[in-house]
Design a protein around this motif. Sequence first.
Motif, PDB file in Angstrom:
ATOM      1  N   UNK A 131       0.861  -1.188   0.000  1.00  0.00           N
ATOM      2  CA  UNK A 131       0.000   0.000   0.000  1.00  0.00           C
ATOM      3  C   UNK A 131       0.896   1.236   0.000  1.00  0.00           C
ATOM      4  N   UNK A 132       1.968   1.127   0.798  1.00  0.00           N
ATOM      5  CA  UNK A 132       2.906   2.225   0.975  1.00  0.00           C
ATOM      6  C   UNK A 132       3.546   2.666  -0.350  1.00  0.00           C
ATOM      7  N   UNK A 133       3.829   1.695  -1.213  1.00  0.00           N
ATOM      8  CA  UNK A 133       4.597   1.973  -2.420  1.00  0.00           C
ATOM      9  C   UNK A 133       3.777   1.934  -3.705  1.00  0.00           C
ATOM     10  N   UNK A 134       2.466   1.642  -3.594  1.00  0.00           N
ATOM     11  CA  UNK A 134       1.705   1.346  -4.811  1.00  0.00           C
ATOM     12  C   UNK A 134       1.661   2.524  -5.798  1.00  0.00           C
ATOM     13  N   UNK A 135       1.786   3.768  -5.273  1.00  0.00           N
ATOM     14  CA  UNK A 135       1.721   4.922  -6.182  1.00  0.00           C
ATOM     15  C   UNK A 135       2.930   4.972  -7.116  1.00  0.00           C
ATOM     16  N   UNK A 136       4.001   4.295  -6.727  1.00  0.00           N
ATOM     17  CA  UNK A 136       5.211   4.325  -7.551  1.00  0.00           C
ATOM     18  C   UNK A 136       5.188   3.274  -8.658  1.00  0.00           C
ATOM     19  N   UNK A 137       4.260   2.322  -8.522  1.00  0.00           N
ATOM     20  CA  UNK A 137       4.267   1.153  -9.415  1.00  0.00           C
ATOM     21  C   UNK A 137       4.201   1.498 -10.916  1.00  0.00           C
ATOM     22  N   UNK A 138       3.284   2.413 -11.344  1.00  0.00           N
ATOM     23  CA  UNK A 138       3.230   2.704 -12.784  1.00  0.00           C
ATOM     24  C   UNK A 138       4.550   3.263 -13.317  1.00  0.00           C
ATOM     25  N   UNK A 139       5.334   3.883 -12.455  1.00  0.00           N
ATOM     26  CA  UNK A 139       6.618   4.468 -12.857  1.00  0.00           C
ATOM     27  C   UNK A 139       7.736   3.416 -12.774  1.00  0.00           C
ATOM     28  N   UNK A 140       7.840   2.743 -11.619  1.00  0.00           N
ATOM     29  CA  UNK A 140       9.013   1.887 -11.375  1.00  0.00           C
ATOM     30  C   UNK A 140       8.786   0.425 -11.721  1.00  0.00           C
ATOM     31  N   UNK A 141       7.526   0.060 -12.036  1.00  0.00           N
ATOM     32  CA  UNK A 141       7.234  -1.322 -12.429  1.00  0.00           C
ATOM     33  C   UNK A 141       7.725  -2.309 -11.392  1.00  0.00           C
ATOM     34  N   UNK A 142       8.253  -3.437 -11.905  1.00  0.00           N
ATOM     35  CA  UNK A 142       8.713  -4.499 -11.015  1.00  0.00           C
ATOM     36  C   UNK A 142      10.209  -4.403 -10.743  1.00  0.00           C
ATOM     37  N   UNK A 143      10.709  -3.191 -10.553  1.00  0.00           N
ATOM     38  CA  UNK A 143      12.122  -3.021 -10.177  1.00  0.00           C
ATOM     39  C   UNK A 143      12.323  -3.532  -8.752  1.00  0.00           C
ATOM     40  N   UNK A 144      13.593  -3.586  -8.329  1.00  0.00           N
ATOM     41  CA  UNK A 144      13.923  -4.187  -7.022  1.00  0.00           C
ATOM     42  C   UNK A 144      13.116  -3.621  -5.863  1.00  0.00           C
ATOM     43  N   UNK A 145      12.895  -2.318  -5.875  1.00  0.00           N
ATOM     44  CA  UNK A 145      12.232  -1.694  -4.728  1.00  0.00           C
ATOM     45  C   UNK A 145      10.828  -2.247  -4.534  1.00  0.00           C
ATOM     46  N   UNK A 146      10.124  -2.516  -5.641  1.00  0.00           N
ATOM     47  CA  UNK A 146       8.708  -2.874  -5.536  1.00  0.00           C
ATOM     48  C   UNK A 146       8.407  -4.341  -5.785  1.00  0.00           C
ATOM     49  N   UNK A 147       9.352  -5.106  -6.323  1.00  0.00           N
ATOM     50  CA  UNK A 147       9.023  -6.496  -6.650  1.00  0.00           C
ATOM     51  C   UNK A 147       9.072  -7.357  -5.391  1.00  0.00           C
ATOM     52  N   UNK A 148       8.571  -8.576  -5.512  1.00  0.00           N
ATOM     53  CA  UNK A 148       8.495  -9.455  -4.341  1.00  0.00           C
ATOM     54  C   UNK A 148       8.754 -10.895  -4.776  1.00  0.00           C
ATOM     55  N   UNK A 149       8.860 -11.761  -3.783  1.00  0.00           N
ATOM     56  CA  UNK A 149       8.931 -13.206  -4.019  1.00  0.00           C
ATOM     57  C   UNK A 149      10.129 -13.613  -4.864  1.00  0.00           C
ATOM     58  N   UNK A 150       9.889 -14.616  -5.736  1.00  0.00           N
ATOM     59  CA  UNK A 150      10.991 -15.194  -6.527  1.00  0.00           C
ATOM     60  C   UNK A 150      11.603 -14.174  -7.471  1.00  0.00           C
ATOM     61  N   UNK A 151      10.735 -13.313  -8.036  1.00  0.00           N
ATOM     62  CA  UNK A 151      11.255 -12.321  -8.981  1.00  0.00           C
ATOM     63  C   UNK A 151      12.267 -11.427  -8.266  1.00  0.00           C
TER      64      UNK A 151
END
Length: 439
Positions: free
Chosen positions: A38-58
């Motif tokens: 929730x904290x980072x969701x606003x950045x998602x359209x910009x940063x996509x699945x980069x290290x800061x926002x990705x999770x799990x195996x990826x």
Amino acid sequence: MSEPSLGFVCTPQPRVLLRNVEDYVNLVQAAIAPKDMVFYSFLKPWLGDGLLLSAGDKWSSHRRMLTPAFHFNILKPYVKIFNYSTNVMHAKWKRLVSEGSTHLDMFEHISLMTLDSLQKCVFSFDSNCQEKPSEYIAAILELSALVAKRHQQIFLHTDFLYYLTPDGQRFRRACRLVHNFTDAVIQERRRTLPVQGVDDFLMTKAKTKTLDFIDVLLLSKDEDGKQLSDKDIRAEADTFMFEGHDTTASGLSWVLFNLAKHPEYQERCRQEVQELLRNREPQEIEWDDLAKLPFLTMCIKESLRLHPPVTVISRCCTQDIVLPDGRVIPKGVTCLISIFGTHHNPSVWPDPEVYNPLRFDPENIKERSPLAFIPFSAGPRNCIGQAFAMSEMKVVLALTLLRFRVLPHEEQPRRKPELILRAEGGLWLRVEPLSARPQ
Ligand code: HEM
């Protein structure tokens, strides 16, 4: 240690605020507790699945692939870029002072400088943004400001409403511009890469030229030899640009502020730098010098304690976490780990509001938990860019103190925690150029 202080923050999800070392040790170290999105969701359209926002195996696979990008062999040549970008900033300061502007907003000047150097380290692109407006840099500054603004406006947290507003449309436009820039660099680089022998090509390039982050990302392979897709490379490059500029600019602005308030420490740092560069021409900081500035390093660390650029991080418990006193944080609860609170906890840091670099004297750190000082977070999801950031801060601070005296502004700044720790209305300091060589 003081009593554990668990403050409950009222949000749609149950949340717990932690600031005691013993309480969050399990949490930050555990891979079981991913970030609260929730904290980072606003950045998602910009940063996509980069290290800061990705999770799990990826995330774990990319973290392993990207770790070599921050190896000192890769970072070493960037020191030249840090020197160069700092020189450009200082030339501008000298010009402004000669025109009568002695009071400068550190955040404004240093953010542009960190963006300038990042653009060179990530893309090998010189936009000359410190001297003339750059659309790309303006878009990054706008995106960061829009995300911070949206955080404050709870009614715009839903995407549907946000993208109907002028800010939402501005956000979309700036995102498109930034993505187009990154895509164009990746396409151009792919076009010039030979179809076969990419590794050999880049290894040869590394011998003669600085490898930028895009080169390193193009080279990365996972355990099965799989490379990153263009979309992955874009997400990682955009993440470095975002995560690397404001944080480092905040760290640098606040250390200059603290040294302006403490001229005795400022002078001791300056003498250390002058001693190091004595009889050297040009006066440039080199990689090997970075380990020879112990007092300046202590000053940076103490400033990161007192004014941590990232004040809070969050983790979502995917299973029950037992605290040392037996209490349990149940699965599903979001924990906010207060870096600011940890760094100001009086039972770990006596007189926490006092700026005292000697707290980081090697003699004084022995008894302290390594988790008492966490400006770059801790555990598996700590900051991958910390060596980059520390190197850049040392170069910029050393050159700044060599060439300028910094003095406080009449008004005391008020801390303003946004995505990073800012100051209300900017962080203004008075700068006085020093003569080129000490007498
Ligand atoms: C003084 C400067 C910096 C500070 C204080 C800082 C602080 C942090 C903190 C606290 C985190 C953890 C965030 C979280 O858990 O939510 C983080 C993560 C990260 N930082 Fe930094 N950072 C700095 C500079 C940089 C630089 C220069 C780069 C890249 C060039 C960078 C790239 C990243 C990335 C990619 C992550 C995500 C790591 C992961 O989740 O695996 N940072 N940083």
